[in-house]
Design a protein around this motif. Sequence first.
Motif, PDB file in Angstrom:
ATOM      1  N   UNK A  18      31.848 -92.453 -31.309  1.00 10.74           N
ATOM      2  CA  UNK A  18      30.888 -91.523 -30.713  1.00 10.74           C
ATOM      3  C   UNK A  18      31.671 -90.286 -30.271  1.00 10.74           C
ATOM      4  N   UNK A  19      31.263 -89.132 -30.745  1.00  9.60           N
ATOM      5  CA  UNK A  19      31.915 -87.888 -30.368  1.00  9.60           C
ATOM      6  C   UNK A  19      31.291 -87.260 -29.147  1.00  9.60           C
ATOM      7  N   UNK A  20      29.994 -87.506 -28.966  1.00  9.93           N
ATOM      8  CA  UNK A  20      29.340 -86.909 -27.819  1.00  9.93           C
ATOM      9  C   UNK A  20      27.887 -87.302 -27.691  1.00  9.93           C
ATOM     10  N   UNK A  21      27.380 -87.101 -26.503  1.00 10.81           N
ATOM     11  CA  UNK A  21      25.971 -87.285 -26.184  1.00 10.81           C
ATOM     12  C   UNK A  21      25.495 -85.964 -25.610  1.00 10.81           C
ATOM     13  N   UNK A  22      24.549 -85.351 -26.297  1.00  9.55           N
ATOM     14  CA  UNK A  22      24.043 -84.041 -25.910  1.00  9.55           C
ATOM     15  C   UNK A  22      22.541 -84.145 -25.686  1.00  9.55           C
ATOM     16  N   UNK A  23      22.044 -83.521 -24.623  1.00  7.25           N
ATOM     17  CA  UNK A  23      20.620 -83.607 -24.323  1.00  7.25           C
ATOM     18  C   UNK A  23      20.172 -82.360 -23.579  1.00  7.25           C
ATOM     19  N   UNK A  24      18.878 -82.087 -23.671  1.00  8.24           N
ATOM     20  CA  UNK A  24      18.307 -80.913 -23.012  1.00  8.24           C
ATOM     21  C   UNK A  24      18.037 -81.205 -21.545  1.00  8.24           C
ATOM     22  N   UNK A  25      18.178 -80.168 -20.724  1.00  8.53           N
ATOM     23  CA  UNK A  25      18.014 -80.295 -19.287  1.00  8.53           C
ATOM     24  C   UNK A  25      17.378 -79.025 -18.730  1.00  8.53           C
TER      25      UNK A  25
END
Length: 138
Positions: A18-25
């Motif tokens: 897993x390289x990253x977890x990206x989400x809108x905020x």
Amino acid sequence: MYFGEPKSTEEEKRVTGIGGVFFKSKDPKALVAWYGKHLGLNTDEYGSTFWWKDKNGNDCSTQWSPFKEDTTYFQPSEKAFMQNFRVHDLETLLQNLKQEGVTIIGEIESYDYGKFGWILDPENNKIELWEPIDKAFQ
């Protein structure tokens, strides 16, 4: 096989982690501060970087990052998140995925910390593929 280790052989490695977890905020800065204060994440302006070692002892990182609610970075996906996977050989992987009928988005982008490419899964979730240069972060 180690827990979570990809099933590919050395010659055909694809995703390596897993390289990253990206989400809108609604308020990424406030959210980053909250996670830093209450959960102890070591945060910066991008979120938090988690450092770990792979089975060969190499230093690796995984990024956790909230993005602004109106970001266009996840397009064409309409989801509020985007997965980022670490990959072994981005150029070869994208060629193979294209031959397999996977939708490729845009062109490969290169930075001092790695190469990036993007694909869509069958539900139109945008997936970022990252061939990292982890030593660039140290």
